[in-house]
Design an enzyme around this catalytic site. Structure first.
Site, PDB file in Angstrom:
ATOM      1  N   LYS A 111       0.849  -1.195   0.000  1.00  0.00           N
ATOM      2  CA  LYS A 111       0.000   0.000   0.000  1.00  0.00           C
ATOM      3  C   LYS A 111       0.879   1.238   0.000  1.00  0.00           C
ATOM      4  CE  LYS A 111      -3.859   2.206   2.449  1.00  0.00           C
ATOM      5  NZ  LYS A 111      -4.830   2.082   3.563  1.00  0.00           N
TER       6      LYS A 111
ATOM      7  N   ASP B 215     -13.739   5.122  10.529  1.00  0.00           N
ATOM      8  CA  ASP B 215     -14.109   4.931   9.119  1.00  0.00           C
ATOM      9  C   ASP B 215     -14.589   3.496   8.924  1.00  0.00           C
ATOM     10  OD1 ASP B 215     -14.563   5.779   6.574  1.00  0.00           O
ATOM     11  OD2 ASP B 215     -12.506   5.509   5.885  1.00  0.00           O
TER      12      ASP B 215
END
Length: 457
Positions: free
Chosen positions: A121, A226
């Protein structure tokens, strides 16, 4: 800017040495002057000039000559430094296809020498689709100025620290393998995002698992902030894996209750609208939504064993946390043109600064002091490998003498800092430099001055 890992095959050891010199010079320079790059890299006979021509050709650095002639890292140059470090450590030997793209990161498949596949990532804060980051992430603290590369590094550092701690405590998260700069290497999870699911075999069980996960996080002192269908992966047997952690906060946060309830409402709304399951009407559930007060009471009983307390000293320093936690407050008070600001990184521990540019892909990085949040290995990670970091070649161990070269670069930076701090330093008044009509022509002229017979062609 698209990551082209094929370029890694053609970059030499000297190219990475110059790229590292630019990164080191940006510790206290808006644009790193050519003289400082040449001094830090230590290449003779105009070698730094020739390498800069190659780096410019592949868009790994950016040249500006408005105020004075200097260079800064681009996002792709930062990508290459991170990948080079992970290759030198033996964690990866090849980069494959892009498997995910988000508003603040890109994810690639990578492999190691044993053929194992991982996910890499690369944080991309500041991309066009996520410019207003300061109002959505608590990243910078009370400061109103920032660099996108610095914020991306903070996001990666926080995500790796949280992922590692949560995995060690039995939470269903990907296995964290390594982190360098703005890159996080993790296990590749076999599953698909919950947002792509339209039918579940046992929606009540999946819903209960999600709510239990929210509650368990809160009892350990954390709120995801989130927690929604985009950050939950579902396997074929409907097992849940939680991802994406840079925005996590403590339950003691001033808006902790609101953030906790928002996570709960996101899951309820998704199951109501997309899955067609109404948990509030399911009498088989003991409670269809967890209690924030009960979770906080359990977290308080845990005391110092809470993950929010533990993570304050688990690689993500208090200064980093201070930078991150008030970023949202700066968004509330600040202007909308956040992508034209600059960052002052960890001023209590460091004396450098980095200024931002107008192009978010060309944001520069704020280097840490040696021995601070990153070690020399983390900062440079064997960038002096002999193989030029081929994306498809064998990883192997880091080349002998890497530490010596890193120390040599650091010594050169220290010895050159005073000499280069005059008009070229971002902390002092600048005089206009000579504007070059063409960057390559400017390189050629300076190469001739440095070594008459080694002119850059």
């Amino acid at each position: 800017m698209k990551l082209d890992v094929n370029v890694l095959r053609y970059l030499s050891k000297e190219d990475f040495r110059v790229l590292t010199a630019v990164e080191m010079g940006q510790k206290n320079h808006e644009l790193v002057p050519m003289q400082l790059i040449d001094s830090i890299s230590g290449l003779k006979h105009g070698g730094a000039y020739r390498c800069l021509k190659t780096l410019l050709q592949h868009k790994l650095v950016h040249h500006e000559g408005h105020k004075y002639d200097g260079y800064r890292l681009t996002y792709m140059g930062y990508d290459f430094l991170a990948i080079k470090a992970l290759v030198a450590r033996g964690h990866i030997c090849g980069v494959g296809r892009q498997i995910g793209v988000g508003k603040e990161s890109d994810i690639f498949e990578v492999t190691n020498d044993e053929g194992e596949v991982f996910a890499l990532k690369l944080h991309r804060l500041g991309r066009t689709s996520f410019r207003d980051v300061k109002s959505k992430r608590d990243y910078l603290g009370t400061r109103s100025n920032y660099s996108w590369l610095y914020l991306s590094r903070l996001a990666a550092l926080k995500e790796f620290a949280f992922m590692k701690a949560l995995g060690d405590h039995g939470f269903p998260v990907p296995v964290a393998v390594d982190s360098n700069r703005h890159a996080v290497l993790m296990e590749l999870v076999d599953g698909q995002p919950l947002v792509q699911i339209r039918e579940l075999g046992n929606p009540a069980r999946v819903y209960s698992t999600c709510m239990d996960l929210i509650y368990r996080l809160a009892t350990r002192g954390l709120i995801h902030c989130d927690f929604n269908e985009f950050n939950l992966l579902v396997s074929e047997d409907e097992q849940i894996t939680l991802i994406d952690f840079p925005q996590m906060v403590s339950v003691s946060h001033a808006n902790g209750r609101e953030l906790f309830e928002r996570d709960v409402e996101c899951i309820i709304r998704f199951f109501n609208k997309k899955i067609g399951y109404m948990p509030q009407l399911d009498e088989s559930l003991d409670s269809y939504r967890p209690s924030f007060d009960a979770a906080v009471a359990e977290a308080a009983a845990a005391g110092a064993s809470g993950l929010d307390v533990e993570l304050a000293a688990s690689g993500f320093s208090k200064q980093n946390q201070s930078d991150l936690e008030s970023f949202i407050r700066s968004g509330e008070d600040g202007s909308e043109d956040g992508d034209h600001h600059e960052v002052h990184s960890s001023e209590e521990d460091e004396d450098g600064e980095v200024h931002s540019s107008e192009d978010p892909d060309d944001r520069e990085v704020h280097s840490e002091e040696d021995g601070e949040a990153r070690s020399s290995e983390d900062h440079y990670g064997g960038e002096q490998g002999e193989d030029g970091c081929s994306s498809s070649g064998a990883a192997g161990a880091a080349a002998d003498g890497v530490d010596g070269e890193v120390d040599e670069l650091a010594d050169r930076l220290a010895s050159c800092g005073g000499a280069a701090a005059g008009p070229n330093s971002s902390s002092s008044s600048r005089r206009p430099g000579r504007a070059a009509a063409n960057t390559h022509q400017w390189l050629q002229q300076h190469a001739v001055e440095a070594a008459g017979v080694d002119a850059v062609t």
